[in-house]
Design a protein around this motif. Structure first.
Motif, PDB file in Angstrom:
ATOM      1  N   PRO A  10       0.821  -1.218   0.000  1.00  0.00           N
ATOM      2  CA  PRO A  10       0.000   0.000   0.000  1.00  0.00           C
ATOM      3  C   PRO A  10       0.858   1.273   0.000  1.00  0.00           C
ATOM      4  O   PRO A  10       1.865   1.346   0.711  1.00  0.00           O
ATOM      5  N   VAL A  11       0.442   2.234  -0.793  1.00  0.00           N
ATOM      6  CA  VAL A  11       1.204   3.478  -0.947  1.00  0.00           C
ATOM      7  C   VAL A  11       0.294   4.673  -0.711  1.00  0.00           C
ATOM      8  O   VAL A  11      -0.791   4.761  -1.271  1.00  0.00           O
ATOM      9  N   GLU A  12       0.754   5.579   0.129  1.00  0.00           N
ATOM     10  CA  GLU A  12       0.086   6.868   0.280  1.00  0.00           C
ATOM     11  C   GLU A  12       0.922   7.896  -0.457  1.00  0.00           C
ATOM     12  O   GLU A  12       2.149   7.857  -0.367  1.00  0.00           O
ATOM     13  N   ILE A  13       0.256   8.810  -1.140  1.00  0.00           N
ATOM     14  CA  ILE A  13       1.009   9.863  -1.819  1.00  0.00           C
ATOM     15  C   ILE A  13       0.494  11.209  -1.327  1.00  0.00           C
ATOM     16  O   ILE A  13      -0.684  11.342  -0.992  1.00  0.00           O
ATOM     17  N   GLU A  14       1.383  12.156  -1.269  1.00  0.00           N
ATOM     18  CA  GLU A  14       0.919  13.468  -0.833  1.00  0.00           C
ATOM     19  C   GLU A  14       1.829  14.576  -1.332  1.00  0.00           C
ATOM     20  O   GLU A  14       3.035  14.391  -1.470  1.00  0.00           O
ATOM     21  N   VAL A  15       1.218  15.738  -1.601  1.00  0.00           N
ATOM     22  CA  VAL A  15       2.041  16.892  -1.965  1.00  0.00           C
ATOM     23  C   VAL A  15       2.732  17.385  -0.686  1.00  0.00           C
ATOM     24  O   VAL A  15       2.147  17.417   0.394  1.00  0.00           O
ATOM     25  N   ALA A  16       3.997  17.754  -0.855  1.00  0.00           N
ATOM     26  CA  ALA A  16       4.852  18.050   0.292  1.00  0.00           C
ATOM     27  C   ALA A  16       4.338  19.204   1.136  1.00  0.00           C
ATOM     28  O   ALA A  16       4.437  19.186   2.362  1.00  0.00           O
ATOM     29  N   SER A  17       3.752  20.227   0.493  1.00  0.00           N
ATOM     30  CA  SER A  17       3.327  21.414   1.246  1.00  0.00           C
ATOM     31  C   SER A  17       2.187  21.082   2.210  1.00  0.00           C
ATOM     32  O   SER A  17       2.050  21.724   3.254  1.00  0.00           O
ATOM     33  N   GLU A  18       1.385  20.091   1.890  1.00  0.00           N
ATOM     34  CA  GLU A  18       0.326  19.661   2.805  1.00  0.00           C
ATOM     35  C   GLU A  18       0.873  18.701   3.852  1.00  0.00           C
ATOM     36  O   GLU A  18       0.597  18.821   5.042  1.00  0.00           O
ATOM     37  N   PHE A  19       1.646  17.767   3.393  1.00  0.00           N
ATOM     38  CA  PHE A  19       2.200  16.752   4.297  1.00  0.00           C
ATOM     39  C   PHE A  19       2.967  17.389   5.450  1.00  0.00           C
ATOM     40  O   PHE A  19       2.775  17.056   6.610  1.00  0.00           O
ATOM     41  N   ARG A  20       3.835  18.345   5.125  1.00  0.00           N
ATOM     42  CA  ARG A  20       4.754  18.855   6.150  1.00  0.00           C
ATOM     43  C   ARG A  20       4.037  19.554   7.290  1.00  0.00           C
ATOM     44  O   ARG A  20       4.493  19.524   8.417  1.00  0.00           O
ATOM     45  N   TYR A  21       2.925  20.214   6.990  1.00  0.00           N
ATOM     46  CA  TYR A  21       2.231  20.934   8.071  1.00  0.00           C
ATOM     47  C   TYR A  21       1.143  20.088   8.718  1.00  0.00           C
ATOM     48  O   TYR A  21       0.705  20.382   9.819  1.00  0.00           O
ATOM     49  N   ARG A  22       0.709  19.043   8.033  1.00  0.00           N
ATOM     50  CA  ARG A  22      -0.300  18.181   8.652  1.00  0.00           C
ATOM     51  C   ARG A  22       0.353  17.297   9.702  1.00  0.00           C
ATOM     52  O   ARG A  22      -0.306  16.840  10.626  1.00  0.00           O
ATOM     53  N   GLU A  23       1.647  17.067   9.505  1.00  0.00           N
ATOM     54  CA  GLU A  23       2.401  16.236  10.444  1.00  0.00           C
ATOM     55  C   GLU A  23       1.675  14.925  10.734  1.00  0.00           C
ATOM     56  O   GLU A  23       1.309  14.637  11.875  1.00  0.00           O
ATOM     57  N   PRO A  24       1.456  14.117   9.712  1.00  0.00           N
ATOM     58  CA  PRO A  24       0.691  12.878   9.919  1.00  0.00           C
ATOM     59  C   PRO A  24       1.496  11.871  10.745  1.00  0.00           C
ATOM     60  O   PRO A  24       2.730  11.896  10.711  1.00  0.00           O
ATOM     61  N   PRO A  25       0.787  11.021  11.480  1.00  0.00           N
ATOM     62  CA  PRO A  25       1.509   9.954  12.175  1.00  0.00           C
ATOM     63  C   PRO A  25       2.157   9.033  11.142  1.00  0.00           C
ATOM     64  O   PRO A  25       1.566   8.760  10.101  1.00  0.00           O
ATOM     65  N   ILE A  26       3.359   8.589  11.425  1.00  0.00           N
ATOM     66  CA  ILE A  26       4.063   7.677  10.514  1.00  0.00           C
ATOM     67  C   ILE A  26       4.108   6.318  11.206  1.00  0.00           C
ATOM     68  O   ILE A  26       4.726   6.178  12.264  1.00  0.00           O
ATOM     69  N   ALA A  27       3.426   5.355  10.618  1.00  0.00           N
ATOM     70  CA  ALA A  27       3.362   4.026  11.237  1.00  0.00           C
ATOM     71  C   ALA A  27       4.741   3.365  11.184  1.00  0.00           C
ATOM     72  O   ALA A  27       5.554   3.686  10.324  1.00  0.00           O
ATOM     73  N   PRO A  28       4.982   2.425  12.124  1.00  0.00           N
ATOM     74  CA  PRO A  28       6.231   1.671  12.041  1.00  0.00           C
ATOM     75  C   PRO A  28       6.297   0.918  10.709  1.00  0.00           C
ATOM     76  O   PRO A  28       5.259   0.678  10.100  1.00  0.00           O
ATOM     77  N   ARG A  29       7.454   0.540  10.305  1.00  0.00           N
ATOM     78  CA  ARG A  29       7.664  -0.214   9.057  1.00  0.00           C
ATOM     79  C   ARG A  29       7.172   0.550   7.830  1.00  0.00           C
ATOM     80  O   ARG A  29       6.621  -0.017   6.907  1.00  0.00           O
ATOM     81  N   THR A  30       7.379   1.881   7.879  1.00  0.00           N
ATOM     82  CA  THR A  30       7.054   2.711   6.714  1.00  0.00           C
ATOM     83  C   THR A  30       8.331   3.060   5.956  1.00  0.00           C
ATOM     84  O   THR A  30       9.324   3.488   6.563  1.00  0.00           O
ATOM     85  N   LEU A  31       8.273   2.893   4.647  1.00  0.00           N
ATOM     86  CA  LEU A  31       9.331   3.421   3.776  1.00  0.00           C
ATOM     87  C   LEU A  31       8.862   4.789   3.295  1.00  0.00           C
ATOM     88  O   LEU A  31       7.784   4.906   2.710  1.00  0.00           O
ATOM     89  N   ALA A  32       9.647   5.832   3.566  1.00  0.00           N
ATOM     90  CA  ALA A  32       9.282   7.171   3.102  1.00  0.00           C
ATOM     91  C   ALA A  32      10.111   7.507   1.869  1.00  0.00           C
ATOM     92  O   ALA A  32      11.344   7.403   1.896  1.00  0.00           O
ATOM     93  N   VAL A  33       9.419   7.888   0.792  1.00  0.00           N
ATOM     94  CA  VAL A  33      10.091   8.150  -0.482  1.00  0.00           C
ATOM     95  C   VAL A  33       9.876   9.613  -0.879  1.00  0.00           C
ATOM     96  O   VAL A  33       8.733  10.104  -0.873  1.00  0.00           O
ATOM     97  N   PHE A  34      10.942  10.295  -1.216  1.00  0.00           N
ATOM     98  CA  PHE A  34      10.877  11.699  -1.624  1.00  0.00           C
ATOM     99  C   PHE A  34      11.396  11.792  -3.046  1.00  0.00           C
ATOM    100  O   PHE A  34      12.502  11.316  -3.333  1.00  0.00           O
ATOM    101  N   ILE A  35      10.592  12.386  -3.910  1.00  0.00           N
ATOM    102  CA  ILE A  35      10.975  12.458  -5.319  1.00  0.00           C
ATOM    103  C   ILE A  35      11.184  13.922  -5.676  1.00  0.00           C
ATOM    104  O   ILE A  35      10.315  14.762  -5.423  1.00  0.00           O
ATOM    105  N   SER A  36      12.350  14.221  -6.232  1.00  0.00           N
ATOM    106  CA  SER A  36      12.646  15.609  -6.585  1.00  0.00           C
ATOM    107  C   SER A  36      13.729  15.655  -7.652  1.00  0.00           C
ATOM    108  O   SER A  36      14.808  15.099  -7.462  1.00  0.00           O
ATOM    109  N   GLN A  37      13.428  16.320  -8.748  1.00  0.00           N
ATOM    110  CA  GLN A  37      14.447  16.491  -9.786  1.00  0.00           C
ATOM    111  C   GLN A  37      15.639  17.255  -9.213  1.00  0.00           C
ATOM    112  O   GLN A  37      16.762  16.782  -9.249  1.00  0.00           O
ATOM    113  N   SER A  38      15.363  18.439  -8.672  1.00  0.00           N
ATOM    114  CA  SER A  38      16.443  19.307  -8.192  1.00  0.00           C
ATOM    115  C   SER A  38      17.072  18.783  -6.906  1.00  0.00           C
ATOM    116  O   SER A  38      18.238  19.018  -6.637  1.00  0.00           O
ATOM    117  N   GLY A  39      16.257  18.127  -6.092  1.00  0.00           N
ATOM    118  CA  GLY A  39      16.724  17.719  -4.772  1.00  0.00           C
ATOM    119  C   GLY A  39      16.806  18.872  -3.795  1.00  0.00           C
ATOM    120  O   GLY A  39      17.350  18.743  -2.696  1.00  0.00           O
TER     121      GLY A  39
END
Ligand code: F6R
Length: 364
Positions: free
Chosen positions: A76-105
């Motif tokens: 299962p994959v959750e996707i979110e735009v970074a500007s919403e994610f960062r301020y919502r501060e969602p709980p991160i369940a154990p055993r989560t792989l967090a993936v960040f995609i960015s051309q520029s980095g």
């Protein structure tokens, strides 16, 4: 440095067959039968879920990857735009792989989202084009997309290379989790291997696309529709068009049409339907017919088989090479980009430096 192209965007679109092949090569064994990520030891049996965070086109790459990971690797994959994610501060369940995609980095919101996940996610993985970037440096593992420098503000080759790397990671995850065997892995890699050649054929549609764009450039609203992994491609087609041609465009999941957007349809609104033949093709066709019944002008982008069965009453079509549905989202990025590019150049906008936009958004 643009070679014989008028814009960096054109050059970068045309580089896609070679950079995509190069990216794929970097993520496979020399015999091409298995995914191999050298120097990175990812173990997908350690994760129960994946959270992917990004902005703009990179977010839409995550959106495609959600379909792949869920369907092929059953993760299962959750996707979110970074500007919403960062301020919502969602709980991160154990055993989560967090993936960040960015051309520029260097995108500020994506970086902040990564930092938020730092001590919460099991692993921080980034998919970047610039290996020395901040996002790459702050990740547990950074996977380069090998697109080469991207100068045009509208992201093109970075998107298809992001998708290529995400497809390879999907296959790795699926194999490690026992969802595919080595034959299936080799077969899907072979399908990915057909994409560069199919991209060359898609680029050859350019004269035809540019003639359609003369009409598109007169529109004030354009809709893009797609289903399944083509839904994010519809969003990408609309984003690219808005960005460089300044024409209002929206992407919708085809099945969502009758829940509102169909009210917009009349003969002045071109509707681009992205529908390769796949398990959902007939459903896309019936949505397309609903559009035509209200006078909408449909541009159908499909393969020969799809066009043969569904061309009645459409306004224009683009015949794409037939590829496996798994890889179609990578290939269909090209007509989405070319439609935006030629509509913009017909209007005479500044394609490489669209108004109000920066290549790398390092402030929020
Ligand atoms: C669209 C576009 C932007 C970027 C977004 C993320 O064509 O280029 O939407 O995709 O600003 O940038 P990166 O990938 O550098 O984090």
């Amino acid at each position: 440095e643009k070679g014989n192209h008028k814009h960096f965007m054109a050059k970068e679109m045309h580089e896609q067959p070679s950079v995509m092949a190069y990216a794929l090569n970097n993520y496979t064994t020399p015999d091409g039968l298995k995914v191999e990520i050298s120097g990175v030891d990812l173990d997908f049996t350690r994760y129960d879920r994946v959270t992917m965070v990004a902005c703009g086109t990179a977010y839409l790459a995550a959106h495609v990857a959600k379909y792949w990971f869920e369907q092929v690797a059953r993760l299962p994959v959750e996707i979110e735009v970074a500007s919403e994610f960062r301020y919502r501060e969602p709980p991160i369940a154990p055993r989560t792989l967090a993936v960040f995609i960015s051309q520029s980095g260097e995108t500020a919101d994506t970086l902040a989202a990564l930092r938020y996940c730092r001590d919460k996610a099991e692993t921080i993985l980034s998919i970047i084009n610039v290996p020395t970037s901040t996002i790459a440096r702050e990740s547990d593992h950074a996977l380069p997309i090998f697109a080469g420098v991207e100068i045009g503000v509208a992201s093109t080759k970075a998107f298809t290379c992001q998708l290529t790397v995400l497809a390879a990671v999907t296959l790795l995850a699926a194999r490690q989790r026992g969802e595919i065997d080595s034959d299936r892995e080799a077969e899907l890699l072979a399908q990915l291997g057909t994409v560069p050649g199919a991209m060359v054929d898609a680029l050859a549609l350019e004269p035809q696309i540019s003639s359609i764009c003369w009409d598109l450039s007169k529109a004030s609203d354009i809709l893009f529709l797609g289903r399944g992994a083509m839904y994010p491609l519809a969003l990408e087609g609309a984003l690219k068009l808005k960005e460089i041609s300044y024409i209002h465009a929206e992407g919708y999941a085809s099945g969502e049409l009758k829940h509102g957007p169909i009210a917009l349809i009349d003969e002045t609104v071109p509707v681009v339907v992205m529908a390769p033949t796949d398990a959902l093709f007939e459903k896309s066709v019936s949505n397309m017919q609903e559009v035509m019944a209200r006078g909408g002008k449909v541009l159908l982008i499909s393969d020969a088989e799809g066009l043969a069965s569904a061309s009645d009453g459409i306004w224009k079509s683009l015949r794409m090479p037939k590829v496996d549905p798994f890889v179609a989202p990578i290939l269909y990025a090209l007509p989405a980009q070319l439609l935006a590019y030629h509509t913009a150049t017909t209007k005479g906008t500044d394609v490489d430096q669209p108004r109000n936009l920066a290549k790398s958004v390092t402030v929020e």
